[in-house]
Every structure is written in structure tokens, then in C-alpha cells.
Design a protein around this motif. Structure first.
Motif, PDB file in Angstrom:
ATOM      1  N   ASP A   4     -13.540  11.454 -42.512  1.00 58.62           N
ATOM      2  CA  ASP A   4     -14.871  12.065 -42.472  1.00 58.62           C
ATOM      3  C   ASP A   4     -15.888  11.241 -43.253  1.00 58.62           C
ATOM      4  N   GLU A   5     -15.433  10.528 -44.285  1.00 62.60           N
ATOM      5  CA  GLU A   5     -16.352   9.677 -45.029  1.00 62.60           C
ATOM      6  C   GLU A   5     -16.781   8.479 -44.205  1.00 62.60           C
ATOM      7  N   ALA A   6     -15.893   8.044 -43.297  1.00 61.84           N
ATOM      8  CA  ALA A   6     -16.229   6.916 -42.429  1.00 61.84           C
ATOM      9  C   ALA A   6     -17.128   7.326 -41.283  1.00 61.84           C
ATOM     10  N   GLY A   7     -17.392   8.623 -41.142  1.00 57.98           N
ATOM     11  CA  GLY A   7     -18.264   9.098 -40.072  1.00 57.98           C
ATOM     12  C   GLY A   7     -17.520   9.459 -38.812  1.00 57.98           C
ATOM     13  N   TRP A   8     -16.209   9.655 -38.891  1.00 57.73           N
ATOM     14  CA  TRP A   8     -15.423  10.006 -37.722  1.00 57.73           C
ATOM     15  C   TRP A   8     -15.075  11.474 -37.762  1.00 57.73           C
ATOM     16  N   THR A   9     -14.807  12.027 -36.596  1.00 60.75           N
ATOM     17  CA  THR A   9     -14.494  13.447 -36.500  1.00 60.75           C
ATOM     18  C   THR A   9     -13.226  13.779 -37.253  1.00 60.75           C
ATOM     19  N   VAL A  10     -13.231  14.852 -37.994  1.00 54.68           N
ATOM     20  CA  VAL A  10     -12.030  15.393 -38.612  1.00 54.68           C
ATOM     21  C   VAL A  10     -11.768  16.732 -37.959  1.00 54.68           C
ATOM     22  N   PHE A  11     -10.657  16.876 -37.266  1.00 55.21           N
ATOM     23  CA  PHE A  11     -10.340  18.100 -36.560  1.00 55.21           C
ATOM     24  C   PHE A  11      -9.514  19.020 -37.444  1.00 55.21           C
ATOM     25  N   GLY A  12      -9.412  20.267 -37.023  1.00 58.48           N
ATOM     26  CA  GLY A  12      -8.626  21.246 -37.758  1.00 58.48           C
ATOM     27  C   GLY A  12      -9.504  22.057 -38.683  1.00 58.48           C
ATOM     28  N   MET A 243      -9.740  20.548 -17.226  1.00 52.83           N
ATOM     29  CA  MET A 243      -9.443  19.120 -17.335  1.00 52.83           C
ATOM     30  C   MET A 243     -10.642  18.357 -17.874  1.00 52.83           C
ATOM     31  N   PHE A 244     -11.835  18.736 -17.428  1.00 50.05           N
ATOM     32  CA  PHE A 244     -13.043  18.093 -17.925  1.00 50.05           C
ATOM     33  C   PHE A 244     -13.158  18.262 -19.437  1.00 50.05           C
ATOM     34  N   PHE A 245     -12.952  19.479 -19.912  1.00 47.21           N
ATOM     35  CA  PHE A 245     -13.088  19.707 -21.350  1.00 47.21           C
ATOM     36  C   PHE A 245     -11.957  19.043 -22.132  1.00 47.21           C
ATOM     37  N   GLY A 246     -10.786  18.942 -21.535  1.00 39.20           N
ATOM     38  CA  GLY A 246      -9.717  18.210 -22.196  1.00 39.20           C
ATOM     39  C   GLY A 246     -10.085  16.750 -22.394  1.00 39.20           C
ATOM     40  N   ALA A 247     -10.670  16.131 -21.354  1.00 36.70           N
ATOM     41  CA  ALA A 247     -11.105  14.746 -21.463  1.00 36.70           C
ATOM     42  C   ALA A 247     -12.247  14.603 -22.459  1.00 36.70           C
ATOM     43  N   LEU A 248     -13.149  15.582 -22.463  1.00 35.84           N
ATOM     44  CA  LEU A 248     -14.286  15.526 -23.377  1.00 35.84           C
ATOM     45  C   LEU A 248     -13.817  15.616 -24.830  1.00 35.84           C
ATOM     46  N   ARG A 249     -12.834  16.466 -25.099  1.00 36.75           N
ATOM     47  CA  ARG A 249     -12.296  16.560 -26.461  1.00 36.75           C
ATOM     48  C   ARG A 249     -11.706  15.226 -26.908  1.00 36.75           C
ATOM     49  N   CYS A 250     -10.997  14.559 -26.008  1.00 32.23           N
ATOM     50  CA  CYS A 250     -10.433  13.246 -26.341  1.00 32.23           C
ATOM     51  C   CYS A 250     -11.530  12.232 -26.627  1.00 32.23           C
ATOM     52  N   LEU A 251     -12.602  12.270 -25.828  1.00 36.16           N
ATOM     53  CA  LEU A 251     -13.705  11.335 -26.028  1.00 36.16           C
ATOM     54  C   LEU A 251     -14.382  11.566 -27.374  1.00 36.16           C
ATOM     55  N   VAL A 252     -14.634  12.819 -27.689  1.00 38.98           N
ATOM     56  CA  VAL A 252     -15.283  13.140 -28.961  1.00 38.98           C
ATOM     57  C   VAL A 252     -14.401  12.713 -30.131  1.00 38.98           C
ATOM     58  N   ARG A 253     -13.100  12.845 -29.974  1.00 39.33           N
ATOM     59  CA  ARG A 253     -12.169  12.509 -31.047  1.00 39.33           C
ATOM     60  C   ARG A 253     -12.309  11.048 -31.494  1.00 39.33           C
ATOM     61  N   VAL A 254     -12.641  10.152 -30.569  1.00 38.82           N
ATOM     62  CA  VAL A 254     -12.704   8.731 -30.908  1.00 38.82           C
ATOM     63  C   VAL A 254     -14.142   8.216 -31.030  1.00 38.82           C
ATOM     64  N   THR A 255     -15.109   9.127 -30.991  1.00 43.68           N
ATOM     65  CA  THR A 255     -16.514   8.718 -31.071  1.00 43.68           C
ATOM     66  C   THR A 255     -17.021   8.865 -32.500  1.00 43.68           C
ATOM     67  N   PRO A 256     -17.537   7.808 -33.101  1.00 38.78           N
ATOM     68  CA  PRO A 256     -18.081   7.909 -34.458  1.00 38.78           C
ATOM     69  C   PRO A 256     -19.189   8.949 -34.538  1.00 38.78           C
ATOM     70  N   ARG A 257     -19.292   9.566 -35.686  1.00 39.19           N
ATOM     71  CA  ARG A 257     -20.277  10.631 -35.864  1.00 39.19           C
ATOM     72  C   ARG A 257     -21.698  10.136 -35.650  1.00 39.19           C
ATOM     73  N   TRP A 258     -21.994   8.889 -36.062  1.00 34.70           N
ATOM     74  CA  TRP A 258     -23.372   8.417 -35.928  1.00 34.70           C
ATOM     75  C   TRP A 258     -23.781   8.312 -34.464  1.00 34.70           C
ATOM     76  N   ILE A 259     -22.825   8.057 -33.579  1.00 36.09           N
ATOM     77  CA  ILE A 259     -23.132   8.040 -32.154  1.00 36.09           C
ATOM     78  C   ILE A 259     -23.301   9.459 -31.627  1.00 36.09           C
ATOM     79  N   ARG A 260     -22.408  10.343 -32.042  1.00 35.22           N
ATOM     80  CA  ARG A 260     -22.493  11.723 -31.579  1.00 35.22           C
ATOM     81  C   ARG A 260     -23.805  12.385 -31.988  1.00 35.22           C
ATOM     82  N   ARG A 261     -24.373  11.931 -33.087  1.00 35.47           N
ATOM     83  CA  ARG A 261     -25.579  12.564 -33.610  1.00 35.47           C
ATOM     84  C   ARG A 261     -26.844  11.744 -33.360  1.00 35.47           C
TER      85      ARG A 261
END
Length: 276
Positions: A4-12, A243-261
């Protein structure tokens, strides 16, 4: 360094969320934007007000940009940005009013009506948090209540009294179920929705994505509202949506926070007139 400090998603459940300012910037919430708009249209007063006074069906980007600027400024902007966007929205709402139809097809409408502002804010909260929970883990109850209370600012920054926002999530759920049960989709709302989902006058890149946006928007609607708009939905479509949301969750998992925001930064610069 932690993820999370690196700007990546932390799940859970350990993912750090303090309030609405940690949730609203997530661009993935925009996947639920069409659902929110169609729910707003399904309210007869809002639907007819939009049809008579707004060009957002034929110019969807203008309405989307205005809504996003408003949300980001209120949740993550400066005090000056919040005041500025509130003035802009009030100025745009001023002429949006009408008398009830003689044939009873729609009630009187005013964009300053606190009850209608409550409904619009409710659709933004319910769609936004619904999308967040599909992609990320659920929030701890105390945090979820805090985020919910903070979402009320989307209405109270205008004419909605703070006390009109239901006090708790349980109160909101009761309000929501009653409100959805009372929705009535008429020909006017169906016509606006069809123009909106075709997006024929939108930029080419938006038109290219509209088949997927239409599919997701229809799939996310409550069944009663979906059928009111005249849309059907099958078990096969429901599987594809999953299936779409499953793929979207995977995409978000590897996307840096600065891009998501990144979209939030663009709209906050627009909020005070700076170039994006």
C-alpha cells in the motif's frame, strides 16, 4: 516497503480505508455510472426534468464531467473547490423546473427539491459502493457507516438538509427499497435512456465502448427497473457479467493506485479552472 505504501492495491479486510476520500477516487466506480443515471431517470420527476432541461443524452460527456467534478471536489477537493462546484451546480439547476402535466404523466419538478436531491445522492452512493464492494473487499461495519454518512454531502452541499439523509445504512436500505418500489419508468425516460446508451453524438472512443457499457449498465439494474425500461436479461448474460467483473478485479489488482486515481486529478484541476 509494503504494497500500500508503493501505491498498489491491498486486498482483504486489512486494506486501509478511513473514509469517503479513500473510496471516491477509485476510477472503477465509474463502471456503475450508467446504472446510477438510469435509476435517476426512472424517477418520473427527474426523468421529465432531464428530458426537458438537459442535453446530457445527446452530450453525455458534458453531464458526466460535471457530475465527476462535483463528486471529486466534494470528497477530495479544497474548500474553495467545493464552494465553486456547488455554485456551478446551483446555477445550472436554477432553470430546471416545471409544473405538473395536465394528464398526470409527471409531477411538478424542481432541481432544488431536497427530496429529489436525496434520490440523486442515494443513487450515487448505492451504485458507487455497490461497485466498490464488487471489486474490493467489504469494509468493516464501523468504517462502512462512516463512509455512508460522509456520502450525504453529495446532497447536503446543495439544498438537501443534512437530517434528510437516512441516519444509518439500515435506515438507508429501508428508504432505498421503498424508493425503488415506487419508481415508474415511462416513455419519456425510456426514450432518454435509449439515446444515452446509443451515444451516437459522443466522441468515437466513447461510442466504441458503448456496447460493453450498455451491457453492464442493464445487467446492474434492479430487475423491476430493468424491465420497466424494456430490457431483458438471461442467465447467460448474468454469467458473462460475472466473468466481466472477475476480469476487472484481476485488472485492478495489478494496476498502481496512481493510475486508478488519475481521473480524479484531471477533474480537480478542472474544478478551479486549471488545464487538465
Amino acid at each position: 516497503m509494503r504494497a500500500d505504501e508503493a501505491g498498489w492495491t491491498v486486498f482483504g479486510r486489512g486494506r486501509r480505508v478511513e473514509g469517503i476520500s479513500d473510496i471516491a477516487p477509485e476510477a472503477v466506480l465509474l463502471v456503475g455510472a450508467g446504472r446510477s443515471v438510469l435509476l435517476q431517470l426512472a424517477h418520473p420527476a427527474v426523468g421529465h426534468g432531464v428530458a426537458r432541461h438537459s442535453g446530457f443524452a445527446t452530450d453525455p460527456m458534458r453531464r458526466l464531467q460535471g457530475t465527476l467534478t462535483y463528486i471529486y471536489a466534494l470528497t477530495n477537493g479544497t474548500e474553495a473547490q467545493r464552494e465553486l462546484v456547488s455554485r456551478r451546480v446551483n446555477a445550472a439547476h436554477g432553470p430546471v423546473r416545471s409544473e405538473p402535466a395536465d394528464d398526470g404523466s409527471h409531477p411538478a419538478y424542481s432541481a432544488f427539491d431536497p427530496q429529489l436531491q436525496l434520490w440523486v445522492a442515494a443513487t450515487l452512493y448505492e451504485s458507487g459502493m455497490g461497485m466498490y464492494e464488487r471489486i474490493f473487499s467489504g469494509l468493516e461495519p464501523e468504517t462502512a457507516e462512516r463512509v455512508y454518512r460522509q456520502y450525504g454531502v453529495l446532497g447536503s452541499a446543495l439544498q438537501m438538509p443534512e437530517g434528510l439523509w437516512p441516519a444509518t445504512r439500515a435506515d438507508f436500505r429501508a428508504y432505498w427499497e421503498d424508493a425503488v418500489a415506487g419508481l415508474r419508468v415511462d416513455e419519456t425516460a425510456r426514450g432518454v435512456a435509449e439515446v444515452l446508451l446509443r451515444a451516437e453524438k459522443a466522441p468515437w472512443w466513447l461510442r466504441a465502448g458503448m456496447p460493453l457499457a450498455r451491457f453492464v449498465t442493464i445487467g446492474l439494474l434492479p430487475e423491476t427497473v430493468r424491465s420497466g425500461f424494456g430490457y431483458t436479461w438471461t442467465t447467460g448474460q448474468e454469467r458473462r457479467l460475472g466473468m466481466f467483473f472477475g476480469a476487472l478485479r484481476c485488472l485492478v489488482r495489478v494496476t498502481p493506485r496512481w493510475i486508478r486515481r488519475a481521473p480524479m486529478g484531471i477533474y480537480l484541476r478542472r474544478a478551479d479552472g486549471r488545464e487538465a
